[in-house]
Design an enzyme around this catalytic site. Structure first.
Site, PDB file in Angstrom:
ATOM      1  N   LYS A  42       0.897  -1.003  -0.003  1.00 21.66           N
ATOM      2  CA  LYS A  42      -0.006  -0.472   0.026  1.00 21.66           C
ATOM      3  C   LYS A  42       0.434   1.616  -0.158  1.00 21.66           C
ATOM      4  CE  LYS A  42      -4.631   1.193   2.503  1.00 21.66           C
ATOM      5  NZ  LYS A  42      -5.535   0.927   3.424  1.00 21.66           N
ATOM      6  N   ARG A  91     -18.729   3.556   8.735  1.00 24.32           N
ATOM      7  CA  ARG A  91     -19.214   5.459   8.214  1.00 24.32           C
ATOM      8  C   ARG A  91     -20.644   5.099   8.113  1.00 24.32           C
ATOM      9  NH1 ARG A  91     -13.824   7.010   6.060  1.00 24.32           N
ATOM     10  NH2 ARG A  91     -13.640   4.830   5.513  1.00 24.32           N
TER      11      ARG A  91
HETATM   12  P1  ADP Z   1      -8.247   1.246   5.973  1.00 29.79           P
HETATM   13  O1  ADP Z   1      -6.562   0.739   5.297  1.00 29.79           O
HETATM   14  O2  ADP Z   1      -7.219  -0.390   7.197  1.00 29.79           O
HETATM   15  O3  ADP Z   1      -9.083   0.461   5.726  1.00 29.79           O
HETATM   16  P2  ADP Z   1      -8.322   3.242   7.876  1.00 29.79           P
HETATM   17  O4  ADP Z   1      -7.231   4.041   8.546  1.00 29.79           O
HETATM   18  O5  ADP Z   1      -8.607   3.801   6.086  1.00 29.79           O
HETATM   19  O6  ADP Z   1      -7.427   1.577   7.301  1.00 29.79           O
HETATM   20  O7  ADP Z   1      -9.130   2.822   8.379  1.00 29.79           O
HETATM   21  C1  ADP Z   1      -9.099   2.410   9.666  1.00 29.79           C
HETATM   22  C2  ADP Z   1      -9.846   1.437  10.479  1.00 29.79           C
HETATM   23  O8  ADP Z   1     -11.024   2.901  10.822  1.00 29.79           O
HETATM   24  C3  ADP Z   1     -11.940   1.084   9.223  1.00 29.79           C
HETATM   25  O9  ADP Z   1     -12.477   0.475  10.311  1.00 29.79           O
HETATM   26  C4  ADP Z   1     -12.161   2.372   8.495  1.00 29.79           C
HETATM   27  O10 ADP Z   1     -13.505   1.920   8.451  1.00 29.79           O
HETATM   28  C5  ADP Z   1     -12.259   3.117  10.302  1.00 29.79           C
HETATM   29  N1  ADP Z   1     -12.231   4.524   9.666  1.00 29.79           N
HETATM   30  C6  ADP Z   1     -11.875   5.520   8.463  1.00 29.79           C
HETATM   31  N2  ADP Z   1     -12.679   6.510   9.480  1.00 29.79           N
HETATM   32  C7  ADP Z   1     -13.124   6.986  10.021  1.00 29.79           C
HETATM   33  C8  ADP Z   1     -14.112   7.500  10.194  1.00 29.79           C
HETATM   34  N3  ADP Z   1     -14.206   9.034  10.121  1.00 29.79           N
HETATM   35  N4  ADP Z   1     -15.211   7.594  11.250  1.00 29.79           N
HETATM   36  C9  ADP Z   1     -15.125   5.803  11.637  1.00 29.79           C
HETATM   37  N5  ADP Z   1     -14.678   5.126  11.323  1.00 29.79           N
HETATM   38  C10 ADP Z   1     -13.384   5.248  10.495  1.00 29.79           C
END
Ligand code: ADP
Length: 164
Positions: A42, A91
């Site tokens: 990634k 979300r």
């Molecule tokens: P990944 O690459 O594992 O999806 P992220 O950092 O994008 O990593 O997200 C980690 C977790 O946090 C995931 O379960 C994602 O759905 C959740 N997440 C991301 N943004 C938000 C938000 N604004 N509110 C709640 N959960 C979130």
């Protein structure tokens, strides 16, 4: 026996939405580990050490929350840590497809791991790290979306937009 939960993700960078989930989890479980993924396939904007630093700075006031990095299989890491709960944030309905697939795979890999989905406060429903990166790249301030320490890091990373 203390209930240990792991909240894995890229956190590239940590947003106020992530932090909202961490705070909720810290009230439910004895110990929460925010596991920053070090996935070489990634392409992240921030290095793993930068992402960890931003998480650590943001969880300072949460005594039962720690930060760590994971590079191998999450379920193996959880076995080592004796953690049975995997936290993910949900979300919108469109998150479900991917999240259910992930939860199903993790359950097959280790039937003792239970995925728990937490919903953030409404104001964070449409907040995603990818959007934050994009607006920071275009020169917008990000304070309303990320902790102030992270906003400063984004500014340092992307600088001011070039005016033509
Ligand atoms: P990944 O690459 O594992 O999806 P992220 O950092 O994008 O990593 O997200 C980690 C977790 O946090 C995931 O379960 C994602 O759905 C959740 N997440 C991301 N943004 C938000 C938000 N604004 N509110 C709640 N959960 C979130």
């Amino acid at each position: 026996m203390s209930r240990i939960a792991v909240y894995p993700g890229s956190f590239d960078p940590l947003t106020r939405g992530h932090l909202d989930i961490i705070q909720r989890a810290s009230k439910i479980f004895d110990h929460v580990i925010v596991a920053v993924s070090n996935n070489a396939s990634k392409k992240n904007v921030f290095s793993v050490s930068e992402r960890i630093e931003m998480v650590e700075e943001s969880i300072r006031n949460l005594p039962n929350v720690d930060c760590d990095t994971i590079s191998g299989l999450l379920v193996d890491y959880m076995r080592r840590k004796k953690a049975k709960v995997l936290i993910r944030g949900l979300r919108v309905v469109s998150d479900m497809d991917y999240e259910f697939q992930l939860a199903s795979f993790n359950r097959r890999l280790n039937k003792d791991v239970e995925t728990v989905f937490l919903m953030p406060d409404d104001q964070y429903t449409y907040l995603a790290s990818s959007m934050v990166r994009e607006i920071a790249r275009l020169g917008a301030g990000t304070e309303q979306f990320v902790p102030s320490f992270v906003a400063r890091r984004l500014k340092l990373k992307f600088g001011s937009p070039k005016v033509k």
